[in-house]
Design a protein around this motif. Structure first.
Motif, mmCIF file in Angstrom:
data_model
loop_
_atom_site.group_PDB
_atom_site.id
_atom_site.type_symbol
_atom_site.label_atom_id
_atom_site.label_comp_id
_atom_site.label_asym_id
_atom_site.label_seq_id
_atom_site.Cartn_x
_atom_site.Cartn_y
_atom_site.Cartn_z
ATOM 1 N N VAL A 137 0.832 -1.139 0.054
ATOM 2 C CA VAL A 137 -0.198 -0.118 0.084
ATOM 3 C C VAL A 137 0.863 1.255 -0.119
ATOM 4 N N LYS A 138 0.671 2.089 -0.885
ATOM 5 C CA LYS A 138 1.474 3.379 -0.985
ATOM 6 C C LYS A 138 0.779 4.445 -0.299
ATOM 7 N N VAL A 139 1.257 4.997 0.660
ATOM 8 C CA VAL A 139 0.955 6.354 1.597
ATOM 9 C C VAL A 139 1.803 7.682 1.076
ATOM 10 N N PRO A 140 1.127 8.591 1.197
ATOM 11 C CA PRO A 140 1.785 9.871 0.961
ATOM 12 C C PRO A 140 2.912 10.122 1.513
ATOM 13 N N ALA A 216 -0.709 18.134 4.753
ATOM 14 C CA ALA A 216 0.111 17.829 3.839
ATOM 15 C C ALA A 216 0.328 16.162 3.639
ATOM 16 N N SER A 217 -0.443 15.505 4.484
ATOM 17 C CA SER A 217 -0.506 14.017 4.201
ATOM 18 C C SER A 217 -1.513 13.585 3.329
ATOM 19 N N ALA A 218 -2.509 14.538 2.773
ATOM 20 C CA ALA A 218 -3.602 14.387 2.115
ATOM 21 C C ALA A 218 -3.320 13.620 0.591
ATOM 22 N N PRO A 219 -4.239 12.992 0.181
ATOM 23 C CA PRO A 219 -3.923 12.578 -1.394
ATOM 24 C C PRO A 219 -3.413 13.530 -2.163
ATOM 25 N N PRO A 220 -2.208 13.356 -2.987
ATOM 26 C CA PRO A 220 -1.740 14.168 -4.031
ATOM 27 C C PRO A 220 -2.543 15.069 -4.785
ATOM 28 N N ALA A 308 -11.002 2.250 0.522
ATOM 29 C CA ALA A 308 -10.821 3.715 0.199
ATOM 30 C C ALA A 308 -9.359 3.976 0.383
ATOM 31 N N TYR A 309 -8.999 3.523 1.291
ATOM 32 C CA TYR A 309 -7.303 3.668 1.811
ATOM 33 C C TYR A 309 -6.344 3.022 1.002
ATOM 34 N N ARG A 310 -6.435 1.692 0.622
ATOM 35 C CA ARG A 310 -5.934 0.960 -0.534
ATOM 36 C C ARG A 310 -5.797 1.787 -1.710
#
Length: 510
Positions: A137-140, A216-220, A308-310
């Protein structure tokens, strides 16, 4: 055993020399009549009760059988840290949290540290906090622990000087920052003159830094992210903090029932219809986040959240699966993580640790248990541990049986003589043992406010500072330095700035 006091150069206090960074405070304290200090303590307790700053104690009951909410005792005497000590500690915290985030990313992706043989694979894959659902899983920003609470203690070295050690890493849902903020507001309310005499680094901007970190951690692709604080509800022990931080950041406080997932996006129910949520600062444990993936009976989370997270449509702070890095069985490997990922020597030391899963360490622990602190690797809040020197022989024998039955569930450490700090108790001013929890924020950069939450063991001789076991808290002062590196005492400005913030906050709260 050597002892180290933060303010006095030796114990007992009578006639002892004062450490340089406390001298100005000592001059002020000497002029305060005991009856005035008692009055101030009563005033603080009254205000804290009125505002509702309480801590729910699980398992404790009032006379009528209901659960109890207790006021966390607040000590009037601050813990003071000179600028040069904080500067080194801050560098060590940035280094440590950076390496821990690299480690969490690694175990859910390339697993290089396992391939290199630095950490045994079973220490990770058999860990109850390892979440296979997070693999790949990719996280920002590759940040997993956005809010880290690192517990630091000070103990004397062989020469009697105090040295800082990391006792524990809290990377899942660390709590206590609201008490740090409220303690400062209380000190400024009760003793405003102190802040014109001492150049104390401010902490009131923490909610701004927290919101900045979360955004700053929000989806790009999100231009104006919607942030919410997810709470288990008003019966949670830290509910005051959840509500406090949401209010301070100006974001919604939600429970699981307020959220739903549609087409792999998370929405919040509002009076104006559904509103998409981009960042969830969750104060709910992994097991309860999504009944589709974890505990099916949970009503605290939101079904479909992990989908939704993945998909990268929502960010959860802290990330699911961060607990694999703050387990006490992983703690002994953090210095090696720093060397492996950063190519650096650790700035902050670990406490020496015996891992009972290793036979030699187990044999040593069993033979010396009366001198050691033995902890369950999944224990928290001061529970699931034995403090050997304070335990009876029967308690030691019972604990030995538990360790022998499940040696991989325990670690052991020497009984550190935690530093003491002058504390205002019923008998007057007396030394009590303390620790420190700085709160480290990781977004596009790692940052923190100076200091943190100082917890104090109010029982004489006790080493257990946890609020759930009768511990209290103190305001933590980091003295600012000028450009020459000297503490700036007596300069105006800081108190004025923070008092203005305090007044605004009290207006909002009342």
């Amino acid at each position: 055993m050597h002892k180290f006091d933060e303010m006095y150069e030796q114990l007992p206090y009578q006639g002892a020399a004062i450490r340089n960074h406390y001298k100005r405070y000592d001059q002020w304290l000497a002029k305060q009549p005991p009856e005035v200090m008692r009055s101030r303590r009563e005033e603080a307790e009254m205000i804290f009760r009125r505002v509702g700053i309480t801590f729910a104690v699980y398992g404790a009951k009032d006379e009528d059988g209901s659960g109890t909410e207790r006021l966390i005792p607040f000590d009037l005497l601050p813990r003071i840290i000179p600028a040069h000590e904080w500067e080194r500690m801050e560098k060590g915290l940035v280094q440590r949290v950076t390496a821990l985030n690299r480690f969490i990313h690694d175990v859910y992706h390339e697993q290089e540290i396992i391939k290199a043989g630095v950490i045994p694979s079973d220490q990770i894959f058999n860990n109850a906090q390892y979440r296979p659902e997070m693999v790949g899983v990719k996280v920002p920003n590759d940040v997993y622990s956005h809010i880290s609470g690192i517990d630091i203690v000070r103990a004397p070295d062989a020469s009697g000087n105090g040295e800082y050690y990391v006792l524990e890493d809290n990377l899942r849902v660390p709590s206590g920052v609201s008490y740090m903020l409220e303690n400062r507001k209380m000190m400024m309310r009760l003793f405003p003159d102190l802040f014109s005499q001492n150049r104390v680094a401010p902490v009131a901007h923490y909610p701004d830094l927290l919101l900045e970190t979360l955004r700053a951690s929000a989806p790009p692709a999100t231009a104006e992210p919607t942030v919410v604080v997810l709470t288990p509800g008003m019966y949670n022990s830290a509910y005051f903090e959840h509500a406090f931080l949401a209010q301070q950041m100006g974001v919604e406080l939600v429970e699981g029932q307020d959220l739903f997932v549609k087409d792999d996006f998370v929405y919040m129910r509002t009076t104006r219809g559904p509103r998409r949520v981009d960042v969830i600062y969750r104060r709910v444990d992994d097991d309860f986040l999504d009944p589709e993936v974890f505990r099916p009976t949970s009503t605290l989370g939101c079904a479909g959240l992990m989908r939704a997270y993945r998909e990268g449509n929502v960010v959860i702070c802290n990330a699911v699966g961060t607990g694999v890095a703050d387990d006490k069985s992983i703690y002994p490997y953090v210095p090696k993580m720093i060397e492996f990922y950063l190519g650096e020597q650790p700035i902050l030391k670990n406490v020496p640790t015996w891992m009972c899963r290793n036979k030699d360490d187990l044999d040593y622990t069993l033979a010396h248990m009366k001198d050691l602190v033995v902890k369950e690797v999944h224990g928290a809040g001061g529970y699931g541990m034995l403090i050997g020197p304070a335990a009876t022989q029967a308690e030691i024998e019972d604990f030995k049986k538990a360790v022998i039955a499940k040696p991989d569930g325990y670690i052991a450490q020497p009984t550190l003589s935690l530093s003491t700090s002058p504390t205002f108790v019923e008998s007057g001013i007396a030394p009590r043992h303390i620790d420190l929890r700085p709160f480290v924020l990781s977004g596009k950069e790692v940052q923190m406010v100076p200091g943190g939450l100082t917890r104090v063991a109010l029982k004489e001789g006790s080493l257990v500072v946890n609020s759930s076991q009768g511990g209290g808290t103190k305001d933590t002062w980091v003295l600012e330095a000028d450009r020459r590196g000297k503490p700036r005492n007596g300069e105006p400005g800081q108190a004025e700035t923070e008092t203005r913030t305090q007044t605004q906050t009290q207006t909002q709260s009342s």
